[in-house]
Design a protein around this motif. Structure first.
Motif, short mmCIF file in Angstrom:
data_model
loop_
_atom_site.label_atom_id
_atom_site.label_comp_id
_atom_site.label_asym_id
_atom_site.label_seq_id
_atom_site.Cartn_x
_atom_site.Cartn_y
_atom_site.Cartn_z
N GLU A 1 15.19 -5.59 -30.87
CA GLU A 1 16.41 -6.01 -30.20
C GLU A 1 16.69 -5.12 -28.99
O GLU A 1 17.07 -5.59 -27.91
CB GLU A 1 17.58 -5.96 -31.17
N SER A 2 16.47 -3.81 -29.15
CA SER A 2 16.69 -2.86 -28.07
C SER A 2 15.74 -3.14 -26.90
O SER A 2 16.13 -3.09 -25.73
CB SER A 2 16.48 -1.43 -28.58
N ILE B 1 16.95 -6.17 -24.88
CA ILE B 1 18.12 -5.87 -24.04
C ILE B 1 17.70 -5.04 -22.82
O ILE B 1 18.16 -5.28 -21.70
CB ILE B 1 19.21 -5.13 -24.85
N LYS B 2 16.79 -4.09 -23.03
CA LYS B 2 16.36 -3.22 -21.92
C LYS B 2 15.59 -4.00 -20.86
O LYS B 2 15.59 -3.62 -19.69
CB LYS B 2 15.50 -2.07 -22.45
N ILE C 1 16.15 -7.01 -19.81
CA ILE C 1 16.92 -8.17 -19.35
C ILE C 1 16.97 -8.32 -17.83
O ILE C 1 17.12 -9.43 -17.31
CB ILE C 1 18.36 -8.09 -19.92
N PHE D 1 10.88 -9.19 -19.52
CA PHE D 1 11.48 -9.87 -20.67
C PHE D 1 10.45 -10.74 -21.39
O PHE D 1 10.34 -10.70 -22.62
CB PHE D 1 12.66 -10.73 -20.21
N ALA E 1 21.92 -11.35 -29.44
CA ALA E 1 22.04 -10.08 -28.72
C ALA E 1 21.86 -10.30 -27.22
O ALA E 1 22.58 -9.72 -26.40
CB ALA E 1 20.99 -9.10 -29.24
N LEU E 2 20.92 -11.16 -26.87
CA LEU E 2 20.67 -11.47 -25.47
C LEU E 2 21.90 -12.11 -24.83
O LEU E 2 22.35 -11.70 -23.75
CB LEU E 2 19.47 -12.41 -25.37
N LYS F 1 24.98 -12.01 -25.87
CA LYS F 1 26.10 -11.05 -25.85
C LYS F 1 26.00 -10.13 -24.63
O LYS F 1 27.00 -9.82 -23.98
CB LYS F 1 26.07 -10.22 -27.13
N LYS F 2 24.78 -9.71 -24.31
CA LYS F 2 24.58 -8.85 -23.15
C LYS F 2 24.92 -9.58 -21.86
O LYS F 2 25.57 -9.02 -20.96
CB LYS F 2 23.12 -8.38 -23.11
N GLU G 1 28.58 -9.67 -21.32
CA GLU G 1 29.11 -8.41 -20.80
C GLU G 1 28.97 -8.36 -19.28
O GLU G 1 29.83 -7.84 -18.57
CB GLU G 1 28.36 -7.23 -21.42
N TYR H 1 17.08 -17.41 -21.60
CA TYR H 1 17.15 -16.27 -20.67
C TYR H 1 17.22 -16.76 -19.22
O TYR H 1 18.07 -16.33 -18.43
CB TYR H 1 15.93 -15.38 -20.86
#
Length: 529
Positions: free
Chosen positions: A317-318, A321-322, A324, A330, A361-362, A364-365, A368, A404
């Motif tokens: 998951e990390s 996100i990194k 993205i 990705f 998670a994707l 949600k980011k 943000e 994405y």
């Protein structure tokens, strides 16, 4: 109405009977007459009456010979012989032959009516009996698939005492002594309109084929169309089995335009062994998740499922996100995770959960980065539920890459200058709509663009002019104040940017169709109701 024919060589009898008997009152239709046995036979062959009134003594073909032909070839026809006293012994002979009844000449109306009434009663009884028997047969026929389904589920999932298998198979109309049996499972890779319609479309096609070609029985297992295949073919039985499966697969695609994947179970020699065939078919179909769709898969064995530690899920998951900010990075991460999943032989349900978590998670980011991103899913979306609809891991990879790209395109689009300008413009209006002197020039100065450029982008992006938008915005604010506060009209006028209460009231009525006081009264009444 029952059909009746009259065959007699005496015209006076034929004509008299036509007029004498109330045919319709008896539920009868006189469909024709004939003056001898040969013409009578032609009439009967053409019209197929339910009842025949037949004179014994006629030229060419007498009544007894014609009765013999009819009882042999048309056993359902009721025959009534018309005989004279000197012919009575022939009538008795005819009764033994199967003739329904007889009547002696001269014939009276009451005798004939009573006799026909009795015959019609027998036909009614027979028709009702036939209907009841047909109902019973229809119910039996309708129940057979249910009985077969139940028995096949028992044979696949439970143990049945050997001595009972043959009896149960006979009851379910399933052959129990074939040379070979096999089960294969058919599942759609995509849909026509929805899952149910697709399932039933495949069911109809396969059912017709397996019945017509006598390949086996169609039933349902694990929400899939399943076929119990059986054959007495001892020469190359596996080749015949494969040919049938290939034929079915091609027919489905040709007829309804979708692809299917078929999990093929091994052939076994006894019907009590079909659970083994089912197991291999089940794991074959399950392996579609890794092998891909539009395939016939066989010889697949269950693999030992590996549990992946929670820390690994967090790491994946990390990494997602990194990565993205760059599409290439990705996609590399997604491909890497998919390969790891294949190597580790994770359970399908665990993979679905993992991919659902990554998608959440994707998203949600992205929220943000820009909370308005939810606008691209105005129809609503349940990421974890959507994941469960995919048939393969490759489908999941394609889907999450598409998610994405969709989100990135939105964010990039929002970042364009015009989008930024409109966002700032609308924000300035929201903060300053209560200023009576709020103007387009004031807004242009605040966002640093020319009036002409402002007019071009505002109408194109918002859909209305600046004045229309500001008026509508102020009226909506006024409606809320009228509905939920005790403020007076002049106070509300000032609060939403109108220095002149009369002008405010006029503008409000033009926009809403009611004066401010009328709107407050009606909306208050609605609230109380």
């Amino acid at each position: 109405m029952y059909k009746i024919a009259l065959i007699d060589d005496e015209a006076v009898v034929r004509d008299g009977m036509k007029d004498l008997i109330p045919w319709e009152e008896l539920g009868l239709e006189l469909i024709g007459t004939a003056e001898d046995g040969e013409k009578g036979l032609l009439l009967i062959q053409e019209m197929l009456p339910d009842i025949v009134l037949l004179d014994i003594n006629m030229p060419r073909l007498n009544g007894l010979d014609l009765a013999h032909i009819l009882t042999k070839n048309y056993p359902l026809i009721k025959i009534i012989l018309i005989s004279g006293y000197d012919e009575f012994h022939y009538a008795r002979q005819a009764l033994r032959m199967g003739v329904q009844d007889y009547i002696l000449k001269p014939v009276t109306k009451s005798e004939m009516v009573n006799l026909l009434y009795a015959i019609v009663g027998k036909l009614d009884e027979e028709r009702e009996q036939i209907r009841k028997e047909a109902d019973v047969l229809n119910k039996i026929e309708q129940s057979i698939p249910l009985i077969q389904q139940k028995l096949l589920e028992e044979l696949v999932f439970t143990e049945i005492e050997s001595s009972m298998i043959a009896k149960k198979c006979i009851k379910a109309n399933i052959p129990y002594n074939k040379a070979f049996y096999g089960i294969f499972l058919i599942d759609a890779d995509n849909q026509i309109e929805n899952k149910e319609l697709t399932y039933f479309a495949i069911q109809n096609i396969v059912s017709e084929m397996v019945v017509n070609k006598k390949w086996g029985i169609l039933f349902e297992l694990e929400e899939c169309n399943a076929v119990l295949y059986f054959t007495d073919e001892k020469e190359n039985p596996k080749d015949k089995y494969d040919e049938a499966i290939q034929y079915i697969k091609c027919a489905i695609t040709e007829l309804i335009g979708i692809t299917v994947t078929i999990g093929v179970g091994i052939l076994v020699n006894q019907i009590e062994e079909i659970s083994t065939s089912y197991q291999t078919a089940y794991y074959a179909l399950l392996s579609r998740f890794f092998q891909g769709t539009n395939k016939i898969i066989e010889n697949s064995k269950p693999y030992e499922v590996t549990k992946v530690h929670f820390a690994q899920w967090v790491q994946w998951e990390s990494e997602v996100i990194k990565s993205i900010e760059q599409k290439e990075a990705f996609e590399q991460v997604i491909n890497k995770i998919a390969n790891e999943v294949r190597k580790r032989k994770m359970a399908v349900k665990d993979i679905e959960e993992l991919w659902g978590n990554l998608a959440c998670a994707l998203f949600k980011k992205f929220m943000e980065i820009d909370p308005s991103i939810t606008e691209i899913f105005s129809e609503g979306i349940n990421l974890t539920e959507e994941i469960k609809n995919f048939k393969t891991l490759s489908d999941m990879q394609i889907w999450i890459k598409g998610l994405y790209e969709r989100c990135m395109n939105y964010i990039n689009d929002q970042a364009k200058p015009n989008k930024v300008h409109i966002k700032n413009i609308l924000g300035f209006i929201e903060e300053n709509y209560n200023m009576p002197d709020l103007s387009m020039k004031m807004v242009c100065d605040s966002v640093h663009i020319s009036a002409s450029h402002f007019s071009n982008i505002f109408k194109r992006e918002v859909g209305v002019t600046f004045v229309q938008y500001l008026t509508e915005y102020r009226i909506e604010k006024a409606k809320r104040l009228l509905k939920y506060t005790p403020l007076r009209t002049y106070e509300i006028s000032e609060a939403v940017g109108y220095a002149d209460p009369h002008y405010f009231s006029s503008t409000f009525k033009k926009a809403v169709g009611q004066s401010p006081s009328e709107y407050r009264k009606i909306s208050g009444e609605r609230e109380r109701k």
